[in-house]
Motif scaffolding. Structure first.
Motif, PDB file in Angstrom:
ATOM      1  N   THR A  99       0.836  -1.197   0.000  1.00 35.47           N
ATOM      2  CA  THR A  99       0.000   0.000   0.000  1.00 35.47           C
ATOM      3  C   THR A  99       0.874   1.252   0.000  1.00 35.47           C
ATOM      4  OG1 THR A  99      -1.663  -1.229   1.269  1.00 35.47           O
ATOM      5  CG2 THR A  99      -1.904   1.167   1.180  1.00 35.47           C
ATOM      6  N   GLU A 100       2.011   1.162   0.661  1.00 34.21           N
ATOM      7  CA  GLU A 100       2.929   2.304   0.737  1.00 34.21           C
ATOM      8  C   GLU A 100       3.431   2.747  -0.636  1.00 34.21           C
ATOM      9  OE1 GLU A 100       3.260   0.140   4.727  1.00 34.21           O
ATOM     10  OE2 GLU A 100       3.046  -0.420   2.617  1.00 34.21           O
ATOM     11  N   ASN A 101       3.390   1.851  -1.629  1.00 38.06           N
ATOM     12  CA  ASN A 101       3.823   2.249  -2.976  1.00 38.06           C
ATOM     13  C   ASN A 101       3.016   3.432  -3.489  1.00 38.06           C
ATOM     14  OD1 ASN A 101       5.572   0.115  -2.878  1.00 38.06           O
ATOM     15  ND2 ASN A 101       4.530  -1.135  -4.394  1.00 38.06           N
ATOM     16  N   TYR A 102       1.714   3.426  -3.211  1.00 30.65           N
ATOM     17  CA  TYR A 102       0.858   4.526  -3.663  1.00 30.65           C
ATOM     18  C   TYR A 102       0.871   5.694  -2.683  1.00 30.65           C
ATOM     19  CZ  TYR A 102      -0.945   1.773  -7.539  1.00 30.65           C
ATOM     20  OH  TYR A 102      -1.047   1.064  -8.710  1.00 30.65           O
ATOM     21  N   LEU A 103       1.039   5.410  -1.417  1.00 32.77           N
ATOM     22  CA  LEU A 103       1.001   6.493  -0.428  1.00 32.77           C
ATOM     23  C   LEU A 103       2.274   7.325  -0.432  1.00 32.77           C
ATOM     24  CD1 LEU A 103      -0.774   4.696   2.554  1.00 32.77           C
ATOM     25  CD2 LEU A 103      -1.759   6.057   0.687  1.00 32.77           C
ATOM     26  N   ALA A 104       3.316   6.850  -1.104  1.00 36.89           N
ATOM     27  CA  ALA A 104       4.571   7.599  -1.172  1.00 36.89           C
ATOM     28  C   ALA A 104       4.368   8.948  -1.857  1.00 36.89           C
ATOM     29  CB  ALA A 104       5.632   6.789  -1.904  1.00 36.89           C
ATOM     30  N   SER A 105       3.373   9.041  -2.743  1.00 34.55           N
ATOM     31  CA  SER A 105       3.110  10.296  -3.451  1.00 34.55           C
ATOM     32  C   SER A 105       1.920  11.052  -2.860  1.00 34.55           C
ATOM     33  CB  SER A 105       2.846  10.014  -4.932  1.00 34.55           C
ATOM     34  OG  SER A 105       1.758   9.110  -5.094  1.00 34.55           O
ATOM     35  N   LEU A 106       1.588  10.749  -1.610  1.00 37.08           N
ATOM     36  CA  LEU A 106       0.419  11.346  -0.969  1.00 37.08           C
ATOM     37  C   LEU A 106       0.523  12.868  -0.886  1.00 37.08           C
ATOM     38  CD1 LEU A 106      -2.250  11.047   0.553  1.00 37.08           C
ATOM     39  CD2 LEU A 106      -0.933  10.570   2.636  1.00 37.08           C
TER      40      LEU A 106
ATOM     41  N   SER B 231      -3.690  -4.572  -2.346  1.00 35.62           N
ATOM     42  CA  SER B 231      -2.449  -4.278  -1.626  1.00 35.62           C
ATOM     43  C   SER B 231      -2.585  -4.599  -0.144  1.00 35.62           C
ATOM     44  CB  SER B 231      -2.051  -2.813  -1.814  1.00 35.62           C
ATOM     45  OG  SER B 231      -2.914  -1.957  -1.077  1.00 35.62           O
ATOM     46  N   ALA B 232      -1.435  -4.701   0.490  1.00 32.41           N
ATOM     47  CA  ALA B 232      -1.365  -4.869   1.945  1.00 32.41           C
ATOM     48  C   ALA B 232      -0.200  -4.025   2.431  1.00 32.41           C
ATOM     49  CB  ALA B 232      -1.171  -6.338   2.311  1.00 32.41           C
ATOM     50  N   SER B 233      -0.108  -3.846   3.727  1.00 31.67           N
ATOM     51  CA  SER B 233       0.974  -3.017   4.251  1.00 31.67           C
ATOM     52  C   SER B 233       2.293  -3.780   4.201  1.00 31.67           C
ATOM     53  CB  SER B 233       0.682  -2.601   5.697  1.00 31.67           C
ATOM     54  OG  SER B 233       0.823  -3.707   6.573  1.00 31.67           O
ATOM     55  N   ARG B 234       3.369  -3.032   4.179  1.00 29.75           N
ATOM     56  CA  ARG B 234       4.693  -3.655   4.190  1.00 29.75           C
ATOM     57  C   ARG B 234       4.859  -4.522   5.444  1.00 29.75           C
ATOM     58  NH1 ARG B 234       7.162   0.588   2.908  1.00 29.75           N
ATOM     59  NH2 ARG B 234       7.784   0.199   0.748  1.00 29.75           N
ATOM     60  N   GLU B 235       4.266  -4.087   6.544  1.00 30.36           N
ATOM     61  CA  GLU B 235       4.373  -4.869   7.780  1.00 30.36           C
ATOM     62  C   GLU B 235       3.645  -6.206   7.650  1.00 30.36           C
ATOM     63  OE1 GLU B 235       3.980  -4.372  12.617  1.00 30.36           O
ATOM     64  OE2 GLU B 235       3.368  -2.737  11.310  1.00 30.36           O
ATOM     65  N   ASP B 236       2.535  -6.233   6.911  1.00 31.99           N
ATOM     66  CA  ASP B 236       1.839  -7.508   6.692  1.00 31.99           C
ATOM     67  C   ASP B 236       2.757  -8.498   5.979  1.00 31.99           C
ATOM     68  OD1 ASP B 236      -0.501  -6.447   7.789  1.00 31.99           O
ATOM     69  OD2 ASP B 236      -1.337  -5.884   5.846  1.00 31.99           O
ATOM     70  N   TYR B 237       3.435  -8.029   4.938  1.00 33.63           N
ATOM     71  CA  TYR B 237       4.325  -8.912   4.189  1.00 33.63           C
ATOM     72  C   TYR B 237       5.539  -9.317   5.022  1.00 33.63           C
ATOM     73  CZ  TYR B 237       1.637  -7.671   0.011  1.00 33.63           C
ATOM     74  OH  TYR B 237       0.630  -7.492  -0.911  1.00 33.63           O
ATOM     75  N   ALA B 238       6.028  -8.409   5.854  1.00 32.19           N
ATOM     76  CA  ALA B 238       7.160  -8.727   6.722  1.00 32.19           C
ATOM     77  C   ALA B 238       6.787  -9.801   7.730  1.00 32.19           C
ATOM     78  CB  ALA B 238       7.635  -7.464   7.451  1.00 32.19           C
ATOM     79  N   THR B 239       5.585  -9.707   8.265  1.00 34.92           N
ATOM     80  CA  THR B 239       5.108 -10.727   9.203  1.00 34.92           C
ATOM     81  C   THR B 239       5.055 -12.091   8.528  1.00 34.92           C
ATOM     82  OG1 THR B 239       3.786  -9.078  10.386  1.00 34.92           O
ATOM     83  CG2 THR B 239       3.202 -11.389  10.723  1.00 34.92           C
TER      84      THR B 239
ATOM     85  N   GLN C 198      -2.526   6.570   8.704  1.00 25.90           N
ATOM     86  CA  GLN C 198      -1.193   6.655   9.298  1.00 25.90           C
ATOM     87  C   GLN C 198      -0.294   7.573   8.470  1.00 25.90           C
ATOM     88  OE1 GLN C 198      -0.218   2.482   9.338  1.00 25.90           O
ATOM     89  NE2 GLN C 198      -1.242   2.094  11.291  1.00 25.90           N
ATOM     90  N   ALA C 199      -0.400   7.463   7.145  1.00 28.68           N
ATOM     91  CA  ALA C 199       0.430   8.279   6.265  1.00 28.68           C
ATOM     92  C   ALA C 199       0.067   9.759   6.373  1.00 28.68           C
ATOM     93  CB  ALA C 199       0.290   7.806   4.830  1.00 28.68           C
ATOM     94  N   LEU C 200      -1.220  10.046   6.473  1.00 20.23           N
ATOM     95  CA  LEU C 200      -1.660  11.444   6.634  1.00 20.23           C
ATOM     96  C   LEU C 200      -1.142  12.023   7.940  1.00 20.23           C
ATOM     97  CD1 LEU C 200      -5.343  11.205   5.335  1.00 20.23           C
ATOM     98  CD2 LEU C 200      -3.522  12.601   4.321  1.00 20.23           C
ATOM     99  N   THR C 201      -1.189  11.224   8.990  1.00 19.26           N
ATOM    100  CA  THR C 201      -0.710  11.672  10.299  1.00 19.26           C
ATOM    101  C   THR C 201       0.776  11.986  10.259  1.00 19.26           C
ATOM    102  OG1 THR C 201      -2.406  10.338  11.407  1.00 19.26           O
ATOM    103  CG2 THR C 201      -0.534  11.051  12.735  1.00 19.26           C
ATOM    104  N   ALA C 202       1.512  11.228   9.448  1.00 21.43           N
ATOM    105  CA  ALA C 202       2.964  11.385   9.394  1.00 21.43           C
ATOM    106  C   ALA C 202       3.401  12.573   8.545  1.00 21.43           C
ATOM    107  CB  ALA C 202       3.589  10.109   8.830  1.00 21.43           C
ATOM    108  N   LEU C 203       2.490  13.132   7.743  1.00 22.73           N
ATOM    109  CA  LEU C 203       2.863  14.272   6.899  1.00 22.73           C
ATOM    110  C   LEU C 203       3.133  15.505   7.773  1.00 22.73           C
ATOM    111  CD1 LEU C 203       0.325  14.075   3.934  1.00 22.73           C
ATOM    112  CD2 LEU C 203       2.766  13.546   3.879  1.00 22.73           C
ATOM    113  N   PRO C 204       4.121  16.311   7.377  1.00 17.35           N
ATOM    114  CA  PRO C 204       4.377  17.549   8.132  1.00 17.35           C
ATOM    115  C   PRO C 204       3.186  18.494   8.046  1.00 17.35           C
ATOM    116  CG  PRO C 204       5.627  17.514   6.072  1.00 17.35           C
ATOM    117  CD  PRO C 204       5.037  16.140   6.236  1.00 17.35           C
ATOM    118  N   ALA C 205       2.964  19.237   9.078  1.00 16.40           N
ATOM    119  CA  ALA C 205       1.837  20.172   9.100  1.00 16.40           C
ATOM    120  C   ALA C 205       1.998  21.210   8.000  1.00 16.40           C
ATOM    121  CB  ALA C 205       1.753  20.855  10.458  1.00 16.40           C
ATOM    122  N   ALA C 206       0.895  21.524   7.359  1.00 21.66           N
ATOM    123  CA  ALA C 206       0.940  22.508   6.260  1.00 21.66           C
ATOM    124  C   ALA C 206       1.225  23.902   6.802  1.00 21.66           C
ATOM    125  CB  ALA C 206      -0.377  22.478   5.517  1.00 21.66           C
TER     126      ALA C 206
END
Length: 288
Positions: free
Chosen positions: A141-148, A168-176, A280-288
């Protein structure tokens, strides 16, 4: 002894974090190009060994005493086949007893050009006679969220996927999943098609970005060549832009869809919904 190649990368770090829940740190080997990049893992007791996919002798030295190896596919598209051959040959020489390899979802039938090197690696694993498991991972999923951030800035998600659905699934899902397979007594001989439980189109992704962010974002579907050109205009290298555009075109043909739910069955829980990863990705973005 367990070893992970590319251990300083995002997936490798997550796999090690999963292994540390059940395996003593001293029995985990992190194989990296630059040891200083994983100083935090060394501080936890993980063995750090230096090797590059291009350095066959160094890889063989790094694999001494290792029984089980996770070969995370190289990030250097176009060079993967030769690099993976170095690792497989080194593993054979070092007496590795199992290799788990991160391949591509439906590698033997997908329309994605990305499959070629993965299929070549799967074949060399068969030819090596080393017991192995193939983890055919779907899209992160992070592949698409990288350009958020860019999508929010311009009010558009660009792509060439049409109405294709992406499981898609999260990178953590695949790591598990990788950590589980690496420790499983019955892993050898398995080819696992791993993908998210649910799917979405890029139009639905754009709509969810709008809903969660409060900013109007729409999906703009483009011909593959135009999408590649747009990516290059944003500063992406031509080769990487071509890879992304081809992947989207493959998605339009069903190449990133799978409804077997094999991943959630393997990890014993539902895969992470894209809505959760987006939040999670939105939360991690720097404040505008």
């Amino acid at each position: 002894m367990f070893a992970i190649t590319g251990a300083s990368g995002q997936l490798g770090r997550l796999v090690i974090a999963q292994l540390l829940k059940t395996v003593p740190a001293s029995q985990i080997v992190a194989i990296v190009r630059t040891p200083s990049s994983v100083a935090d893992l060394a501080a936890q007791g993980v063995q750090v060994r230096q090797a590059d996919y291009n350095q066959a002798d160094a890889v063989q030295a790094a694999l001494q005493g290792v029984q089980r190896l996770l070969l995370i596919s190289s990030s250097e598209i176009g060079q993967r086949e030769a690099q993976h051959r170095n690792v497989v040959q080194a593993a054979k020489a070092a007496g590795v007893q199992l290799i788990a390899y991160t391949s591509l979802l439906h590698a033997d039938s997908t329309p994605l050009a990305l499959a070629k090197e993965h299929l070549a690696t799967e074949q060399m694993l068969r030819d090596s006679a080393i017991p192995h498991a193939v983890l055919r991972n779907g899209w992160y999923t992070e592949n698409y969220l990288a350009s958020l951030a860019t999508a929010l800035q311009h009010g558009a998600v660009l792509g060439a996927a049409g109405a294709g659905r992406i499981s898609s699934a999260s990178r953590e899902d695949y790591a598990t999943a990788a950590a589980i397979v690496l420790q499983a007594a019955d892993a050898a001989g398995k080819v696992l098609e791993l993908a998210g439980d649910d799917s979405y189109s890029l139009s639905e992704l754009a709509a969810e970005i709008s809903a969660q962010s409060g900013k109007k974002v729409q999906y703009q579907d483009m011909p593959t060549a135009a999408y590649q050109a747009a990516l290059e205009s944003f500063g992406l290298p031509a080769g990487f832009a071509a890879f992304l555009a081809d992947s989207d075109e493959g998605a339009s043909k069903g190449g990133l869809f799978d409804d077997s739910r094999a991943l959630s069955k393997l990890i014993g829980r539902a895969t992470t919904p894209f809505q959760t990863s987006l939040k999670q990705a939105l939360t991690a973005l720097p404040a505008a």
